[in-house]
Scaffold this motif. Structure first.
Motif, PDB file in Angstrom:
ATOM      1  N   MET A  51      18.609  31.402  11.328  1.00  0.00           N
ATOM      2  CA  MET A  51      19.180  31.329  12.672  1.00  0.00           C
ATOM      3  C   MET A  51      18.817  32.597  13.429  1.00  0.00           C
ATOM      4  O   MET A  51      18.875  33.701  12.880  1.00  0.00           O
ATOM      5  CB  MET A  51      20.702  31.178  12.623  1.00  0.00           C
ATOM      6  N   GLU A 101      20.397  34.796  20.142  1.00  0.00           N
ATOM      7  CA  GLU A 101      19.853  34.940  21.487  1.00  0.00           C
ATOM      8  C   GLU A 101      21.000  34.962  22.474  1.00  0.00           C
ATOM      9  O   GLU A 101      21.629  33.933  22.742  1.00  0.00           O
ATOM     10  CB  GLU A 101      18.898  33.777  21.810  1.00  0.00           C
ATOM     11  N   ARG A 128      20.850  29.997  17.297  1.00  0.00           N
ATOM     12  CA  ARG A 128      19.923  28.870  17.377  1.00  0.00           C
ATOM     13  C   ARG A 128      19.217  28.729  16.033  1.00  0.00           C
ATOM     14  O   ARG A 128      18.595  29.676  15.557  1.00  0.00           O
ATOM     15  CB  ARG A 128      18.898  29.082  18.487  1.00  0.00           C
ATOM     16  N   VAL A 140      16.313  27.855  13.772  1.00  0.00           N
ATOM     17  CA  VAL A 140      14.883  27.693  14.002  1.00  0.00           C
ATOM     18  C   VAL A 140      14.180  27.036  12.821  1.00  0.00           C
ATOM     19  O   VAL A 140      13.126  26.416  13.012  1.00  0.00           O
ATOM     20  CB  VAL A 140      14.224  29.061  14.320  1.00  0.00           C
ATOM     21  N   SER A 166      16.839  20.899  14.221  1.00  0.00           N
ATOM     22  CA  SER A 166      17.016  22.324  14.527  1.00  0.00           C
ATOM     23  C   SER A 166      17.097  22.569  16.019  1.00  0.00           C
ATOM     24  O   SER A 166      17.920  23.358  16.489  1.00  0.00           O
ATOM     25  CB  SER A 166      15.856  23.129  13.932  1.00  0.00           C
ATOM     26  N   GLN A 167      16.210  21.902  16.778  1.00  0.00           N
ATOM     27  CA  GLN A 167      16.177  22.211  18.198  1.00  0.00           C
ATOM     28  C   GLN A 167      17.461  21.784  18.921  1.00  0.00           C
ATOM     29  O   GLN A 167      17.712  22.193  20.037  1.00  0.00           O
ATOM     30  CB  GLN A 167      14.959  21.547  18.860  1.00  0.00           C
ATOM     31  N   GLU A 168      18.273  20.912  18.240  1.00  0.00           N
ATOM     32  CA  GLU A 168      19.529  20.481  18.851  1.00  0.00           C
ATOM     33  C   GLU A 168      20.688  21.379  18.435  1.00  0.00           C
ATOM     34  O   GLU A 168      21.778  21.253  18.991  1.00  0.00           O
ATOM     35  CB  GLU A 168      19.832  19.037  18.445  1.00  0.00           C
ATOM     36  N   TRP A 169      20.475  22.271  17.436  1.00  0.00           N
ATOM     37  CA  TRP A 169      21.579  23.072  16.891  1.00  0.00           C
ATOM     38  C   TRP A 169      21.625  24.409  17.620  1.00  0.00           C
ATOM     39  O   TRP A 169      20.789  25.276  17.423  1.00  0.00           O
ATOM     40  CB  TRP A 169      21.364  23.288  15.394  1.00  0.00           C
ATOM     41  N   ARG A 170      22.637  24.612  18.463  1.00  0.00           N
ATOM     42  CA  ARG A 170      22.777  25.834  19.250  1.00  0.00           C
ATOM     43  C   ARG A 170      24.254  26.007  19.604  1.00  0.00           C
ATOM     44  O   ARG A 170      24.824  25.183  20.333  1.00  0.00           O
ATOM     45  CB  ARG A 170      21.927  25.764  20.516  1.00  0.00           C
ATOM     46  N   TYR A 171      24.899  27.075  19.046  1.00  0.00           N
ATOM     47  CA  TYR A 171      26.326  27.300  19.249  1.00  0.00           C
ATOM     48  C   TYR A 171      26.582  28.795  19.434  1.00  0.00           C
ATOM     49  O   TYR A 171      25.796  29.643  18.982  1.00  0.00           O
ATOM     50  CB  TYR A 171      27.134  26.797  18.039  1.00  0.00           C
TER      51      TYR A 171
END
Length: 918
Positions: A642, A645, A650, A652, A664-669
């Motif tokens: 991860m 940012e 995020r 990666v 992966s591109q949908e996982w952002r918290y």
């Protein structure tokens, strides 16, 4: 046999003989003068033709025939030639430029003589047309061997012929008058008084023009005497007129000759100036170093401008000089004053007689005593910044005219662009060398070395990357004791003094934080440490220190000592910081090898991982190999990487059972939602969750319900956390504190690998930008002095090198208060148009503000004028020269947001160079 002939016929015969003699005498003198004039003219035109061949040689040798065609047309006009041709040995015409419709082939004998002798000339049978042929010395693919110029003799020859014709006519008329006078005298030849008249005429012919015939008793003879006296008066008057005419003719010939000499001198001076400019441009294109270009340029400038002394100064340093040692100190004083007070140029035409400012008068006496009467200092400019100067001096007063100074100013601008290009090239090459050396050192440090071998490798790498003459590696023990692990040319006494001062005052010269410390000038330190360095430093002027830390307090520091103020480039600083991180890891790994067997096996695994990570510098490949090699260090059922940012996590990359989670591109918290990683972020240490079901900080999510044991290691870069490496296991209690050290070591290796990949990408991007910029600027060096050609090259270079759909150049018309389209290139031509400076438009906004205007979506910018529905984004860069906006470089694209920051940066740099070329 007695022959009888009428006296009248005898008189007519004598008269005709006199006329023919006078005519042929004047005709011979006329042809003789014309022959001399033609020979002089032919020699002059041969020298001009040699200068034309010299001007074309570089372009022919480079096989740049489009430039050759333009140069042939320009040189045919500049040298007033009727015809200018480039031919092969067989007489075949390759390039031709002529005036009028004459196209007769060149004479074969002329070509043969030029090939054998190097040059030849001949006069055409019709008209005063001279053909001059010169052999081309340069080998070239087109086999151009001969250059032929046809030149019509100047109108002065026609004027000389006209004057000679008038002289012949006057002489013939005079002969006729004298003949008829002789006839009058001969009619009375048998009379005795005529004998006296004959004697009188003889005496008069000897130069006694004051004698006159006396009176006679006979009316006829008396009339004859008076007529003779009148004739003498007329002859004397005509003699005076003839002498005056001869004097006038001599003055006219002298004036014409002086004009011809002045014209030849002016032509020679222009040819020399053109040759020098071509030589300087050629040197700028071929030189690989700044001193080489400076020496070559000065070698051509001095003889062409008639200077006896000179030097070229860049950024305060003399890079080329011809001053003798006895004048060097005086020159440094004078030019130091000039460089500090004058931005563009300063010319003193006569140090002895010209009015001087008080500051200049201070140097005048010393300057004149050293035989310097004239001096000039011209700025070398790169964009709007003066980066150096060309200084020249001569013992002759008023050595240089305004045209010479203008030529020197052009050379200064050309050298500024060339020096900037070389500096960019050398900086790019040095960056590549540093990166290559860094990769080589990383490979060396990743080999199984002992602690001492690692320290030696680190020290030698530090010397190579920093260029410092002295260096040392210091270590602070757990008890605070300081020792020198390695030194290079550092006196033992100075090392002991530094250790004692650091022990008494921690932070005296070593960093107390993980951040590096650079002291550029010791003179900038406070009084007490500055006094210490002055007394014990041994000539040290600055130093830099890099702590070797991997998350804790720095225990080992790398220190470089410099004998001059420290001036590291940005890339050199980044490389040294990356090297210090690699050195810290390598030293720590080496010490781990000396510990127990388990630690040694772990270090071997880490080296294997590092080797795998170091085998590529592509960022995406590095990330893939991170998770591929993590199994060698820490066992797991699933792992992920991860990146942090702006306080957002995020994901990666994922591996193992983590593949069951969302993409992966949908996982952002936000980081704040994950208490475990938030604690690792605060502490900078590995966090172990032995049993996720029993840990209050663990956040239970549906996609991670299978995880029973978890460990996370922060990834550090430049003293801050940039991401996390997470490992998971389906077995409760699988991860314990023993996994902290190998996982953190792997995270540190990962940070180095990612940092190297980032530096490699940054360096490669910078190199690509520099190469693209150099390719775009290269055609401008050979574009000549024609504004239309320069503008055409700029627009084509934009479309070709930066792959934009359309590019145009607009120039400011201050008198009419408008912007006029001057040149354009690309797929969306707009045709000729003008924009008022007080009206709307992105181009007008950029010109009025003097700043770059960028519209990533033109439909959202109210200033945009809809000229073509295909245009989606637009970038306008003002062209600024001498502090004044002279126009704008306008780029348009059918793509949204087509110009990223990198492209904008390159285009702004290109516009700065192109503005000065325009």
């Amino acid at each position: 046999m007695n022959v009888r002939i009428r006296f009248s016929w005898l008189v007519v015969f004598i008269l005709l003989a006199a006329l023919l003699a006078s005519f042929f005498s004047q005709w011979y003198q006329t042809n003789r003068q014309i022959t001399v004039l033609k020979r002089t003219f032919a020699q002059s035109e041969q020298e001009v033709t040699h200068a034309v061949v010299d001007a074309l040689t570089d372009s022919i040798q480079w096989d740049n025939w489009s430039l050759v065609v333009r140069q042939v047309g320009w040189l045919q006009q500049a040298t007033r030639a009727q015809r200018l041709m480039l031919l092969r040995e067989n007489g075949q015409v390759i390039v031709e430029s002529r005036v009028g419709g004459v196209d007769d082939p060149p004479h074969a004998a002329l070509i043969a003589e030029a090939l054998e002798e190097g040059h030849a000339f001949r006069w055409k049978t019709k008209g005063d047309v001279l053909q001059v042929a010169v052999r081309i010395p340069a080998e070239n693919p087109q086999q151009a061997r001969i250059l032929i110029r046809e030149v019509t003799l100047q109108p002065e020859l026609l004027e000389v012929r006209s004057m000679q014709f008038e002289s012949i006519l006057r002489s013939v008329l005079l002969a006729v008058v004298l003949g008829f006078a002789g006839v009058g005298l001969l009619w009375t030849m048998s009379v005795l008084p005529l004998g006296r008249l004959h004697d009188l005429a003889l005496r008069i012919s000897q130069g006694d023009w004051q004698l006159r015939a006396g009176q006679n008793a006979l009316a006829e003879l008396d009339d004859l005497s008076r007529a003779f006296n009148q004739m003498l008066d007329q002859i004397e008057e005509q003699q005076r007129e003839l002498e005056a005419l001869n004097r006038s003719l001599e003055l006219t010939v002298a004036e014409r000759t002086a004009e011809l000499e002045r014209a030849n001198q002016d032509l020679a001076q222009r040819a020399a100036g053109l040759e020098m400019l071509n030589r300087v441009i050629a040197s700028a294109s071929s030189a690989l170093t700044v001193p080489e270009l400076a020496e070559s340029s000065l070698r051509w400038i001095l003889p062409t401008l008639g200077a006896e002394f000179g030097w070229i100064v860049l950024e305060g340093k003399v890079v080329a000089s011809s001053y003798p040692e006895e004048l060097r100190h005086l020159a440094e004083q004078v030019m130091g004053f000039v460089h500090a007070h004058y931005d563009v140029r300063l010319a003193v035409q006569d140090w002895m007689k010209d009015p001087l400012y008080p500051e200049q008068a201070f140097f005048a006496q010393d300057v004149v005593q050293n035989r310097i009467r004239t001096s000039v200092s011209m700025a070398i400019r790169a964009g709007q910044k003066a980066i150096g100067r060309i200084d020249l001096a001569s013992s002759q007063p008023r050595q240089w005219a305004e045209s010479d100074l203008y030529l020197l100013e052009i050379i200064g601008q050309q050298l500024g662009v060339a020096f900037q290009r070389l500096q960019d090239f050398q900086e790019s090459r040095e960056n590549s060398r540093l990166m290559s050396r860094l990769a080589g050192l990383a490979s060396l440090l990743n080999r199984p070395l002992s602690v001492n071998e690692v320290i030696d490798t680190i020290g030698n790498g530090l010397i190579d990357l920093s260029g410092a003459p002295r260096a040392a590696i210091f270590e602070r023990g757990p008890d605070g004791a300081l020792s020198a692990l390695w030194t290079h040319h550092l006196p033992v006494r100075l090392a002991r003094s530094l250790i004692a001062r650091e022990k008494a005052s921690p932070g005296f010269f070593l960093p107390v934080s993980p951040a590096p410390e650079v002291i550029e000038r010791l003179d900038d330190l406070p009084e007490e440490p500055r006094f210490f360095w002055q007394q014990a430093g041994g000539g040290i002027q600055g130093y830099a220190a890099w702590p070797l830390a991997t998350g804790g307090d720095p225990m080992v520091s790398l220190v470089c000592f410099h004998d001059r103020p420290v001036t590291y480039s940005a890339i050199q600083k980044e490389v040294l910081e990356a090297f210090s991180r690699q050195a810290a890891i390598a030293l720590r790994n080496a010490r781990l090898l000396q510990a127990e067997h388990e630690q040694r096996m772990l270090a071997e695994a880490l080296r294997d991982v590092t080797a795998a990570l170091s085998s590529t510098l592509e960022f995406e490949e590095v990330i893939d190999r991170l998770l591929e090699n993590l199994e060698k260090v820490v066992a797991h059922d699933g792992a992920n990487l991860m990146m942090l940012e702006d306080d957002m996590l995020r994901m990666v990359r994922k591996r193992g059972r983590s593949q069951l989670e969302p993409q992966s591109q949908e996982w952002r918290y936000p980081l704040s939602q994950f208490k475990v990683m938030e604690r690792a972020y605060r502490t900078g240490q590995v966090v172990i969750i032995s049993d996720t079901w029993r840990d209050s900080e663990w956040v239970h999510r549906p996609e991670s319900g299978w995880i029973r044991s978890f460990a996370t290691a922060p990834v550090h870069s430049r003293g801050r956390v940039i991401g996390f490496i997470n490992v998971s296991s389906a077995q409760p209690g699988f991860y314990t504190e023993k996994h902290s050290e190998p996982l953190q070591a792997f995270a540190n290796q990962a940070s180095v690998a990612m940092e190297n990949a980032r530096l490699y990408q940054a360096t490669r991007t910078q190199a690509e930008e520099t190469n693209t910029l150099l390719r775009a600027l290269a055609p401008l060096f050979a574009a000549g002095s024609d504004l239309a050609t320069v503008a055409e090259e700029i627009t084509r270079a934009m479309v070709r090198e930066f792959n934009r759909a359309h590019c145009s150049i607009l120039l400011v018309d201050r008198e009419r208060q408008r912007l006029d389209l001057f040149r354009e290139a690309g797929e969306m031509p707009l045709g000729s148009y003008s924009l008022p400076l007080d009206g709307p438009g992105l181009t007008v906004a950029a010109v009025n503000s003097g700043e770059v205007v960028y519209a990533p979506d033109v439909s959202c910018d109210p200033r945009y004028i809809n000229a073509d529905p295909l245009i989606r984004s637009e970038l306008v860069v003002p062209l600024i020269a001498g502090g004044e906006v002279i126009g704008a470089l306008n780029l348009e694209s059918p793509e949204l947001n087509a110009f990223d920051e990198s492209r904008q940066r390159m285009l702004v740099t290109f516009a700065e160079r192109a503005a000065w070329v325009v």
